[in-house]
Design an enzyme around this catalytic site. Structure first.
Site, short mmCIF file in Angstrom:
data_model
loop_
_atom_site.label_atom_id
_atom_site.label_comp_id
_atom_site.label_asym_id
_atom_site.label_seq_id
_atom_site.Cartn_x
_atom_site.Cartn_y
_atom_site.Cartn_z
N GLN A 150 0.79 -1.34 0.14
CA GLN A 150 0.01 0.05 0.12
C GLN A 150 0.94 1.29 -0.16
O GLN A 150 1.86 1.36 0.84
CB GLN A 150 -0.83 0.00 1.32
CG GLN A 150 -2.10 -0.97 1.06
CD GLN A 150 -3.34 -0.61 0.48
OE1 GLN A 150 -3.21 0.26 -0.48
NE2 GLN A 150 -4.16 -1.58 0.29
N TYR B 231 -5.85 -12.87 -2.82
CA TYR B 231 -5.10 -11.84 -3.47
C TYR B 231 -4.48 -11.04 -2.44
O TYR B 231 -4.21 -9.80 -2.23
CB TYR B 231 -6.11 -10.74 -4.00
CG TYR B 231 -7.33 -11.27 -4.87
CD1 TYR B 231 -7.01 -11.72 -6.27
CD2 TYR B 231 -8.28 -11.50 -4.24
CE1 TYR B 231 -8.03 -12.00 -7.03
CE2 TYR B 231 -9.51 -12.03 -4.94
CZ TYR B 231 -9.38 -12.31 -6.49
OH TYR B 231 -10.31 -12.66 -7.31
N GLU C 214 -2.21 -15.94 -3.51
CA GLU C 214 -1.59 -15.00 -4.53
C GLU C 214 -1.01 -15.62 -5.69
O GLU C 214 -0.27 -16.42 -5.74
CB GLU C 214 -0.57 -14.12 -3.56
CG GLU C 214 0.23 -13.19 -4.70
CD GLU C 214 -0.65 -11.97 -5.23
OE1 GLU C 214 -0.50 -11.74 -6.48
OE2 GLU C 214 -1.42 -11.40 -4.70
N ASP D 161 -8.77 -8.71 -1.28
CA ASP D 161 -8.52 -7.55 -1.59
C ASP D 161 -7.86 -7.44 -3.00
O ASP D 161 -6.78 -7.62 -3.28
CB ASP D 161 -7.18 -6.99 -0.81
CG ASP D 161 -6.74 -5.72 -0.90
OD1 ASP D 161 -7.12 -4.90 -1.76
OD2 ASP D 161 -5.81 -5.31 -0.20
N CYS E 11 -10.22 -0.61 -4.06
CA CYS E 11 -9.73 0.65 -4.52
C CYS E 11 -10.62 1.05 -5.80
O CYS E 11 -10.46 2.15 -6.34
CB CYS E 11 -8.42 0.75 -5.02
SG CYS E 11 -7.96 -0.34 -5.98
#
Length: 453
Positions: free
Chosen positions: A285, A314, A335, A383, A410
């Site tokens: 992030q 993820y 992932e 995410d 996002c």
């Protein structure tokens, strides 16, 4: 819709909204026109450049009367740069617009009640927050230019002091630009396959240490030893320098090949009391101040119990997995990026956390495999990238029937789409918390609490 608006018309009007790309929205005889710039309340002059059946596209020519919400920007390229279209927008109004945008998406796309959206959590100081940037290199007016692209184009807004990134990042960029001029190094030209440097990547951590990544269009980086010497002599806080090779013509910044030129393999940063080892291309992030708030909200929404089995889809380099692990029985992180999984495992070791298992593969492939193995999950956090979750992932989550899901996103539009899918099953969307992870931009981070009905 019939309209009298024609290409080439020069018109005036008031900006009544901001579109999803950060430009102004005006009306002409009830016909909507999207501008490249403009803030709500601006009285503007613009030229119509495209006319479609239901909307037009215009280019702002002049601000006749500025909006009451407009403030002087502290960034010298804010009027050109497409990276932060809200730099001249009062911060309180930025937050209000972002909140309203999410509510619209939740209602129109998700079919949900906007009252579940909580007030956005902003920053006390909305500058110098970005710890990771990739900045284009090119020509402007015959001179080397380094900066983000102008709105709606690949023209570079030649910057000298970006106010959202760290001061050391700005100084490193200036030094590299001067080095290119001194040694006659040309920016890479994708069309002609000439030149050298095409992007500069910089990661910084909480201690202002920096990792520098020089992206070249070919394997050749002339005067690399001189560049290393100049950077390390001028910046004692540079801990590593990489060359990345990307000869493609697409929008992807980094190619597959990273070559370490100097220093340490990775940079270490912190969220709360956890340390994270980060490779050049791993996701982390960009705003560590807001990330701490974000992850605390994830833990709150998960309502973790000591007997919980958690899936983190993820998972990247394992940030959320490790943030939850101490309060759960077991966490499985999934992932697709192999390098990120290697980082995740290293981060578990770095923080002495043993109840986490990281699995490399796509969520749509691994999740059904875990289900077939009979692994029962209590709670799931997702995410995903901006495109949202694959339908197969959502369907498998529904089949696995966890008692709670926390969705981090996002992109409110794809989030709303996925929430609609989940809410049509046995799940109910309870609450959506917004965070301003990207002040100055149009983007918003959302954390969603979803419970089994």
């Amino acid at each position: 819709m019939d309209t009298s608006v024609k290409i080439g018309d020069i018109l005036e009007g008031e900006v009544i909204d901001i579109n999803y790309e950060g430009g102004g929205v005006v009306k002409k005889d009830n016909f909507t026109i999207f501008l490249d710039k403009g803030l709500i309340g601006d009285i503007v002059k613009y030229r119509v450049v495209k006319v479609k059946k239901t909307y037009g596209i215009g280019k702002l020519l002049d601000i006749i009367k500025p909006s009451d919400h407009r403030i002087p920007s502290i960034c010298n390229t804010s009027e050109e740069c497409g990276g932060c279209p809200f730099q001249s927008f009062k911060y309180t109004n930025q937050l209000k617009w972002k909140e309203e945008k999410v509510k619209k998406d939740i209602e129109k796309i998700g079919g949900l009640d906007a009252n579940i959206v909580k007030h956005i959590i902003g920053m006390e100081e909305p500058y110098r927050y970005r710890n990771n940037v990739q900045i284009p290199v090119g020509f402007k007016d015959g001179e080397i230019a380094i900066g983000f692209y102008e709105s709606g184009s690949y023209n570079i807004a030649n910057m000298s002091n970006c106010v959202i990134q760290t001061e050391i990042s700005n100084e490193i960029i200036k030094t590299i630009k001067n080095f290119m001029k001194e040694y006659n190094l040309k920016p890479y030209d994708r069309k002609n396959k000439t030149g050298n440097i095409r992007h500069i990547g910089i990661r910084t951590n909480e201690n202002n240490k920096a990792m520098v990544i020089i992206v070249t269009g070919s394997r050749n980086l002339p005067y690399s030893k001189e560049l290393i010497r100049i950077l390390t002599e001028n910046f004692k806080d540079i801990i590593s320098i990489y060359q990345n090779i990307n000869s493609g013509n697409g929008p992807v910044v980094y190619g597959k090949k990273f070559k370490k030129l100097y220093g340490e393999d990775k940079i270490v940063d912190c969220i709360g009391d956890l340390k994270f080892s980060i490779s050049p291309n791993s996701f982390f992030q960009v705003n560590r101040v807001q990330t701490k708030i974000l992850y605390d909200k994830v833990k709150e929404y998960m309502d973790l119990k000591s007997e919980d089995i958690i899936f983190d889809l993820y998972c990247g380099i394992g940030t959320i997995s490790l943030y939850m692990a101490r309060q759960a029985k077991k966490v499985y992180g999934v992932e697709i990026v192999e390098e990120a999984i290697k980082d995740a495992r290293e981060n578990a070791h770095l923080n002495n956390i043993e109840n986490v298992e990281f699995i490399c593969g796509s969520s749509e492939k691994i999740l059904p495999e875990l289900k077939e193995k009979g692994i029962k999950v209590d709670k799931i956090v997702v995410d995903p990238p901006r495109k949202g979750c694959e339908k197969q992932v959502l369907d498998t989550i529904i089949e696995m029937n966890p008692e709670r899901i926390v969705y981090v996103s996002c992109n409110p539009s794809t989030l709303a789409r996925d929430l609609k899918h989940l809410s049509e099953s046995v799940y109910k969307v309870k609450e959506i918390q917004l965070l301003d992870m990207f002040p100055g931009s149009i983007h918003t981070e959302c954390v969603v609490r979803i419970e089994r009905a």
